[in-house]
Design a protein around this motif. Structure first.
Motif, PDB file in Angstrom:
ATOM      1  N   LEU A  29       0.843  -1.196   0.000  1.00  0.00           N
ATOM      2  CA  LEU A  29       0.000   0.000   0.000  1.00  0.00           C
ATOM      3  C   LEU A  29       0.875   1.242   0.000  1.00  0.00           C
ATOM      4  N   SER A  30       0.639   2.093  -0.984  1.00  0.00           N
ATOM      5  CA  SER A  30       1.486   3.280  -1.087  1.00  0.00           C
ATOM      6  C   SER A  30       0.808   4.514  -0.520  1.00  0.00           C
ATOM      7  N   GLU A  31      -0.495   4.401  -0.245  1.00  0.00           N
ATOM      8  CA  GLU A  31      -1.185   5.556   0.351  1.00  0.00           C
ATOM      9  C   GLU A  31      -2.324   5.087   1.247  1.00  0.00           C
ATOM     10  N   THR A  32      -2.798   5.990   2.079  1.00  0.00           N
ATOM     11  CA  THR A  32      -3.930   5.656   2.954  1.00  0.00           C
ATOM     12  C   THR A  32      -5.223   6.134   2.297  1.00  0.00           C
ATOM     13  N   ASN A  33      -6.369   5.755   2.903  1.00  0.00           N
ATOM     14  CA  ASN A  33      -7.656   6.217   2.385  1.00  0.00           C
ATOM     15  C   ASN A  33      -8.328   7.194   3.354  1.00  0.00           C
ATOM     16  N   ALA A  34      -7.579   7.632   4.347  1.00  0.00           N
ATOM     17  CA  ALA A  34      -8.183   8.417   5.434  1.00  0.00           C
ATOM     18  C   ALA A  34      -8.855   9.691   4.925  1.00  0.00           C
ATOM     19  N   ALA A  35      -8.304  10.257   3.850  1.00  0.00           N
ATOM     20  CA  ALA A  35      -8.835  11.530   3.359  1.00  0.00           C
ATOM     21  C   ALA A  35     -10.237  11.400   2.769  1.00  0.00           C
ATOM     22  N   TRP A  36     -10.690  10.172   2.530  1.00  0.00           N
ATOM     23  CA  TRP A  36     -12.031   9.971   1.978  1.00  0.00           C
ATOM     24  C   TRP A  36     -13.124  10.282   3.009  1.00  0.00           C
ATOM     25  N   ARG A  37     -12.723  10.292   4.278  1.00  0.00           N
ATOM     26  CA  ARG A  37     -13.705  10.241   5.356  1.00  0.00           C
ATOM     27  C   ARG A  37     -14.241  11.605   5.719  1.00  0.00           C
ATOM     28  N   THR A  38     -15.571  11.731   5.847  1.00  0.00           N
ATOM     29  CA  THR A  38     -16.171  12.947   6.384  1.00  0.00           C
ATOM     30  C   THR A  38     -16.574  12.706   7.837  1.00  0.00           C
ATOM     31  N   PHE A  39     -17.020  11.474   8.097  1.00  0.00           N
ATOM     32  CA  PHE A  39     -17.409  11.120   9.469  1.00  0.00           C
ATOM     33  C   PHE A  39     -16.502  10.024   9.997  1.00  0.00           C
ATOM     34  N   ARG A  40     -16.201  10.127  11.263  1.00  0.00           N
ATOM     35  CA  ARG A  40     -15.313   9.138  11.879  1.00  0.00           C
ATOM     36  C   ARG A  40     -16.104   8.280  12.874  1.00  0.00           C
ATOM     37  N   PRO A  41     -15.997   6.961  12.749  1.00  0.00           N
ATOM     38  CA  PRO A  41     -16.691   6.110  13.727  1.00  0.00           C
ATOM     39  C   PRO A  41     -15.926   6.109  15.055  1.00  0.00           C
ATOM     40  N   ILE A  42     -16.637   6.415  16.122  1.00  0.00           N
ATOM     41  CA  ILE A  42     -16.027   6.390  17.456  1.00  0.00           C
ATOM     42  C   ILE A  42     -16.745   5.312  18.276  1.00  0.00           C
ATOM     43  N   ILE A  43     -15.974   4.390  18.794  1.00  0.00           N
ATOM     44  CA  ILE A  43     -16.578   3.281  19.526  1.00  0.00           C
ATOM     45  C   ILE A  43     -16.602   3.575  21.026  1.00  0.00           C
ATOM     46  N   ILE A  92     -21.444   2.721  18.432  1.00  0.00           N
ATOM     47  CA  ILE A  92     -20.576   3.487  17.516  1.00  0.00           C
ATOM     48  C   ILE A  92     -21.300   4.766  17.085  1.00  0.00           C
ATOM     49  N   LYS A  93     -20.616   5.876  17.242  1.00  0.00           N
ATOM     50  CA  LYS A  93     -21.169   7.164  16.812  1.00  0.00           C
ATOM     51  C   LYS A  93     -20.343   7.655  15.629  1.00  0.00           C
ATOM     52  N   MET A  94     -21.025   8.209  14.620  1.00  0.00           N
ATOM     53  CA  MET A  94     -20.309   8.799  13.501  1.00  0.00           C
ATOM     54  C   MET A  94     -20.173  10.295  13.788  1.00  0.00           C
ATOM     55  N   VAL A  95     -18.935  10.743  13.919  1.00  0.00           N
ATOM     56  CA  VAL A  95     -18.688  12.130  14.305  1.00  0.00           C
ATOM     57  C   VAL A  95     -17.966  12.856  13.164  1.00  0.00           C
ATOM     58  N   LYS A  96     -18.446  14.042  12.844  1.00  0.00           N
ATOM     59  CA  LYS A  96     -17.851  14.800  11.747  1.00  0.00           C
ATOM     60  C   LYS A  96     -16.377  15.084  12.029  1.00  0.00           C
ATOM     61  N   GLU A  97     -15.558  14.818  11.030  1.00  0.00           N
ATOM     62  CA  GLU A  97     -14.109  14.926  11.216  1.00  0.00           C
ATOM     63  C   GLU A  97     -13.677  16.288  11.754  1.00  0.00           C
ATOM     64  N   GLU A  98     -14.230  17.380  11.149  1.00  0.00           N
ATOM     65  CA  GLU A  98     -13.720  18.695  11.571  1.00  0.00           C
ATOM     66  C   GLU A  98     -14.128  19.073  12.987  1.00  0.00           C
ATOM     67  N   LEU A  99     -15.090  18.319  13.548  1.00  0.00           N
ATOM     68  CA  LEU A  99     -15.491  18.605  14.921  1.00  0.00           C
ATOM     69  C   LEU A  99     -14.567  17.934  15.928  1.00  0.00           C
ATOM     70  N   LEU A 100     -13.683  17.075  15.390  1.00  0.00           N
ATOM     71  CA  LEU A 100     -12.807  16.326  16.309  1.00  0.00           C
ATOM     72  C   LEU A 100     -11.581  17.137  16.713  1.00  0.00           C
TER      73      LEU A 100
END
Ligand SMILES: Cc1ncc(C[n+]2csc(CCOP(=O)(O)OP(=O)(O)O)c2C)c(N)n1
Ligand code: SF4
Ligand code: SF4
Ligand code: SF4
Ligand SMILES: [Mg+2]
Lengths: 100, 301, 396
Positions: A29-43, A92-100
Motif C-alpha cells: 500500500l502506497s497511500e492511505t484512504n483516510a482523506a475519503w472520510r467525512t465522518f469518523r466512527p467512534i466506539i 458506535i457514533k459517527m462524528v464529523k471529522e472537523e469537529l474532532l
C-alpha cells in the motif's frame, strides 16, 4: 493490529526500477484512504458488547479485535457508517471529522 | 449441505488477517464485503482471479496493491478460464493445498463470462467462483446486465414515460449453474454474513467447481445511503426478491423460508433505482416473486 | 548412430516439438487446419508419453485465458489455433504480451471469413502483427518442429518474456508429409532448461499481477514491453546458433538469405512459398540472371537491419505475401518499405499479392514476378501492387 500498513513508495527513476511486467508485491500500500472520510466512527467501549458485528460487516476490514474489544484502523476507514448502523447496541457514533 | 462435518468459521475464530485491504471501492461497497469475507475464509494459500469490473478496478491500481494474497486480473470474459489455468498450472507443478477463487460481477458472470464459466464447470475445475451481484455493470457507470431486475433504472434502461426501466427479468444464474450438475452451488447475501461465510467454507471443502451467487449491494449504483448497504441486502432476502439456497448432489435446499415477506414495495422504493416504479410495476415484481416461491417451496424442500 | 526420422505432417511435427519441450499444460480448441496437432497432443497425454495436463477449453478465448493462468503460476503453456480462432483470442493476445507471459502458440495460417474459406493465407496472423507477439513463419515441417523448441527458449529468456507465435501455412505445411528428423529428448532437455520467471504468483512471494496503471506509469510498461521485443533479436540469433551447434540445423535467425551475394533482384518471402521461389532463383541463376531470395523468418521483431543491409546492394526488391491490408497494400510490403525508407538510393520495390484463400501460386507465377522486377529495373512501368492469378478481368 494484523493489517497491512502504508509503505514508503519511491517512484522509479530508471526504467529498470520497474518490475518486469505488471506485477508487484501483494498487499503493498502506497497511500492511505483516510482523506475519503467525512465522518469518523467512534466506539464507546463501555457500551460495546464485543459482538463483532461491526468487524464482520466493515467493507474495508478496518475494524480489528484488540485487547479492549474492537478498534478501528483510521488510516483506511472511509467513514461509510455501516458499522454504526449495524451495531446492535449503538456503541458506535459517527462524528464529523472537523469537529474532532 | 449438512454443515456439521466441517469446522464452522465464526466471527470469533475467523482469522484476524485481512486480504483485501486499502482498496479504492466506494465507501460502503457491498462487493468489497463479499470479497473480503470470502478471502478470510479461504486463507492465504489462495489465488484470486478477478475479471474487469469494480473489484479489480479498485484493488489493483499500481502501486496500491490491495490483495495481500496472490491475485490477478483476467480479461472481462475470461475469469473462469484463467482461474482454470491457474488451478491446473499449479497442480501440474505439484503444488498442494491451495485454492483458486474468482470474484466476478453480475455482468462478468451472467453475460460475457458465462461461456467460460460453463466450460470450467463442465471440466469440473477445482475452483470457487463467486459472483458478487450488484445488479448492473457498475464499473462502466451503471448499465443494465443480465442480472438487472425488472424495472431497474440504469443508464441504459432509463425510466421514462414510455418505458419504466429494465424490461427483462433477472437471469436465473443459480439454476443455470445447478443445471450443469455442478459440485456445489449456493446463493447468499452480504445481509446474512454468517450464512455467506458458511457457504464459502462449504465451497472451500468441496472438490470440483463451486459457484456462489452473493447479493452485494452498491450504494453508488442503487442510490442508497452508504451505511445501509448490509441492511438493504438483508431486506432483499426478507422481501423474497432474493433467496438463500444451496444445490449439491442433484438436490436443492432453501436455507430460509419465511412465513411472510418484508414489504417488497418498501425495499424497492427506498432505492433511487426503483423510485419511479408504479403500483402496477410493483405488482408485476411481486407476482414474479410469488410464482418463484411457490415453485421453490414445492420443489426445494 | 543416425538420428530418428519420421514421415509426418507439419501439424504432427508441431505436436512432437511441443512434446519434446515438456509443457506443463496444453489448452487448445480445435480448428481446421490445426486439428491434427491437438489430436496428436491429446493422444500423447492419454498414452502418458507426454506428462502434461490437457485442458478441453470451450473456446479459443478461454484457451488463451487459461494459458495465461498457467503462465502466471510459473508453468509452461502451449496452445494452437488458426484463423477465426486466432481472431477470437485477439483480446488475449494483447493481454498475454502486456502481461509478459511467454506462452508458445502454433498458428496454422488460414484465410479469414467472409467469405468463409478453410484454405491458407496469412491474413490471420498479419492482422495481429501489433499484438506484441514474436511472430516466426516457417517453411517446412522440420523448421516447424525445431522452432517450437527454440520458441520456448527465446520467449522465456529473462530479457524477453514475450509470447511466441509459430506460423505454418495452412494445408501446404500443416497437412503435407515430409521426412522430419526428431531430436533426442535428452538433447532437447539440455538445450531447453525448465521455465523460470519473476513474473508469477507463488506462496513464497505473493504478487498482484496484471494490474492497472494510471497515465503516470502506463507508458513505462509499454516501453519495457517494446524493449523486450527488441531484446529478442539478439536472443533469436544466439538461440539459432546454439540450436544449430547442437542439432546441426541452422536457420539464419531473423532471415535466411539464398544466393543473395551479387544479386541485383531479390524476392522477399514469408512461409512455405519460399521453397518454390528458391527453385525459380536456381532456374534464373542458371539463365545467368543475378537473382536472390531473402526469406523473412520473423515479422516481429522485424528484420529491419538485415533488409537494409541487403537492399543497399540491390536494384529491385519484390515482396510476395498471402495477405492484403484493404485500402492499402500488403502488410509485409509496408513493413519492408518502411525499412527501405531509411536508406539513400533505395531499390525499387514491388508487391505481389498471391495465394489468398488458397489460390494456387505456380512456378511460372513466381517466374513472372521476377520478370516484372527486371522490367521495372529497365525502366518499364510496372504496377506497384499486383494481384497474382486473378481469374477474371478487372478493368484496371
Ligand atoms: C471485452 C470487454 N468488454 C467490455 C468491457 C468493459 N467493462 C469493464 S467492466 C464492465 C462492467 C462490469 O460489470 P460487472 O461484471 O457487473 O461488475 P461490476 O463493475 O458491477 O462490479 C464492462 C462492461 C471490457 N473490459 N472488456
Ligand atoms: S465507517 Fe465504514 S469503513 Fe469505517 S469502520 Fe465503519 S464500516 Fe468500516
Ligand atoms: S457492533 Fe457494536 S457491540 Fe458489536 S463489537 Fe462492534 S461496537 Fe461492539
Ligand atoms: S460502484 Fe458500487 S460496486 Fe463499484 S465500488 Fe462503488 S459501491 Fe462498489
Ligand atoms: Mg455488477
Amino acid at each position: 493490529m494484523n493489517r497491512p500498513k502504508v509503505q514508503k513508495y519511491v517512484r522509479p527513476k530508471h526504467i529498470d526500477d520497474y518490475p518486469v511486467g505488471p506485477q508487484f508485491t501483494a498487499g503493498h500500500l502506497s497511500e492511505t484512504n483516510a482523506a475519503w472520510r467525512t465522518f469518523r466512527p467512534i466506539i464507546d467501549k463501555d457500551l460495546c458488547i464485543n459482538c463483532l458485528r461491526c468487524y464482520i460487516v466493515c467493507p474495508d476490514g478496518v475494524i480489528f479485535k484488540s485487547e479492549n474489544k474492537v478498534d478501528v484502523d483510521y488510516d483506511y476507514c472511509k467513514g461509510c457508517g455501516v458499522c454504526a448502523y449495524e451495531c446492535p447496541v449503538d456503541a458506535i457514533k459517527m462524528v464529523k471529522e472537523e469537529l474532532l | 449441505m449438512n454443515n456439521t462435518d466441517i469446522k464452522r468459521i465464526t466471527p470469533k475464530n475467523i482469522t484476524d488477517k485481512e486480504f483485501f485491504y486499502g482498496h479504492k471501492a466506494c465507501a460502503g461497497c457491498g462487493g468489497s464485503i463479499a470479497v473480503r469475507l470470502a478471502l478470510k475464509v479461504l486463507g492465504e494459500r489462495t489465488f484470486a482471479v478477478l475479471p474487469a469490473g469494480c473489484m479489480s478496478a479498485v484493488g489493483f491500481i499500481f502501486p496500491q496493491m490491495a490483495f495481500v494474497n496472490n491475485a490477478i486480473i483476467s480479461t472481462f470474459p475470461g475469469s473462469a478460464s484463467m482461474a482454470s489455468g491457474v488451478s491446473v498450472g499449479a497442480r501440474a507443478l505439484g503444488l498442494k493445498d491451495y485454492k483458486t477463487v474468482v470474484f466476478a460481477g453480475d455482468g462478468g458472470t451472467a453475460d460475457i463470462g458465462l461461456q467460460a464459466l460453463s466450460g470450467a464447470i463442465d471440466r469440473n475445475e477445482d475452483i470457487i467462483y463467486v459472483c458478487y451481484d450488484n445488479e448492473a455493470y457498475m464499473n462502466t457507470g451503471i448499465q443494465k446486465s443480465g442480472l438487472t431486475p425488472f424495472g431497474t433504472k440504469t443508464t441504459t434502461t432509463p425510466a421514462g414515460k414510455n418505458i419504466h426501466g429494465a424490461q427483462s427479468f433477472k437471469k436465473n444464474m443459480f439454476e443455470i449453474m445447478a443445471a450443469h450438475e455442478i459440485a456445489y452451488a449456493a446463493t447468499a447475501s452480504i445481509g446474512y454474513p454468517q450464512d455467506y461465510i458458511d457457504k464459502i467454507n462449504r465451497a472451500k471443502h468441496t472438490k470440483g467447481t463451486s459457484f456462489i451467487h452473493v447479493y452485494a449491494s452498491c450504494p453508488t449504483g442503487w442510490g442508497i445511503p452508504t451505511e445501509t448497504t448490509v441492511q438493504i441486502a438483508k431486506e432483499a432476502v426478507d422481501s423474497g426478491l432474493f433467496y438463500l439456497a444451496e444445490y449439491q448432489n442433484r438436490k436443492f435446499k432453501l436455507n430460509k423460508n419465511p412465513k411472510s415477506f418484508f414489504s417488497a414495495k418498501d425495499y424497492l422504493l427506498k432505492q433511487a433505482r426503483f423510485k419511479h416504479l408504479t403500483d402496477d410495476d410493483i405488482n408485476i415484481i411481486e407476482q414474479q416473486r410469488d410464482e418463484k416461491w411457490e415453485y421453490m417451496r414445492e420443489h426445494w424442500k | 548412430m543416425s538420428n530418428k526420422k519420421l514421415f509426418i505432417s507439419g501439424d504432427e511435427a508441431v505436436a512432437i516439438g511441443t512434446k519434446l519441450s515438456r509443457p506443463n499444460v496444453i489448452s487448445a480448441y480445435p480448428i481446421t487446419p490445426q486439428t491434427v496437432t491437438v489430436e496428436r497432443l491429446s493422444e500423447m497425454v492419454e498414452s502418458g508419453e507426454l506428462k502434461a495436463e490437457y485442458m478441453h477449453v470451450e473456446s479459443e478465448h478461454s484457451a488463451m485465458s487459461a494459458a495465461m493462468g498457467v503462465s502466471a503460476v510459473g508453468a509452461r503453456a502451449f496452445t494452437a489455433t488458426s484463423s477465426q480462432g486466432l481472431l477470437y483470442m485477439a483480446e488475449g493476445l494483447h493481454y498475454a504480451s502486456g502481461g509478459r507471459y511467454p506462452i508458445v502458440m502454433m498458428n496454422a495460417n488460414r484465410s479469414l471469413a467472409l467469405p468463409w474459406s478453410i484454405y491458407g493465407d496469412q491474413r490471420d496472423s498479419l492482422s495481429l502483427l501489433d499484438s506484441g507477439w514474436i511472430q516466426v513463419y516457417v517453411e517446412d515441417a522440420q523448421e516447424a518442429l525445431d522452432m517450437i523448441i527454440q520458441a520456448y527458449k527465446i520467449a522465456e529468456n529473462k530479457d524477453v518474456l514475450t509470447p511466441f507465435m509459430i506460423n505454418l501455412d495452412g494445408f501446404v505445411l500443416t497437412h503435407t508429409y515430409e521426412l522430419v528428423e526428431i531430436p533426442e529428448q535428452e538433447k532437447v532437455d539440455e538445450f531447453l532448461p525448465p521455465f523460470q520467471t519473476p513474473n508469477k504468483m507463488s506462496f513464497e512471494e505473493p504478487k498482484n499481477l496484471a494490474f492497472s496503471t494510471t497515465p503516470a506509469d502506463n507508458l513505462e510498461y509499454k516501453y519495457q514491453q517494446n524493449r523486450a521485443m527488441f531484446n529478442s533479436i539478439n536472443v533469436i540469433n544466439d538461440v539459432d546458433k546454439e540450436f544449430g551447434d547442437k542439432f546441426e540445423r541452422y536457420y539464419g535467425g531473423m532471415v535466411q538469405e539464398y544466393r543473395c551475394d551479387d544479386a541485383e533482384v531479390v524476392m522477399l518471402t514469408l512461409g512455405s512459398i519460399t521453397g518454390t521461389v528458391r527453385m525459380i532463383v536456381d532456374k534464373l541463376r542458371d539463365e545467368g540472371k543475378k537473382v536472390g531470395l531473402l526469406k523473412i523468418r520473423y515479422m516481429r521483431p522485424f528484420p529491419e537491419k538485415e533488409i537494409i543491409k541487403l537492399a543497399k546492394n540491390v536494384k529491385a526488391i519484390g515482396v510476395v505475401e498471402k495477405d492484403i491490408s484493404f485500402g492499402y497494400e500488403g502488410t509485409v510490403f509496408t513493413n519492408v518499405n518502411s525499412a527501405l525508407s531509411k536508406i539513400d538510393n533505395a531499390p525499387l520495390s514491388l508487391n505481389f499479392l498471391c495465394g489468398m484463400g488458397g489460390r494456387d501460386v505456380s512456378k511460372s507465377d513466381i517466374y513472372n514476378m521476377f520478370i516484372s522486377l527486371f522490367n521495372a529495373v529497365k525502366g518499364e512501368k510496372q504496377k506497384r501492387v499486383q494481384f497474382i492469378n486473378m481469374g477474371v478481368e478487372t478493368d484496371e
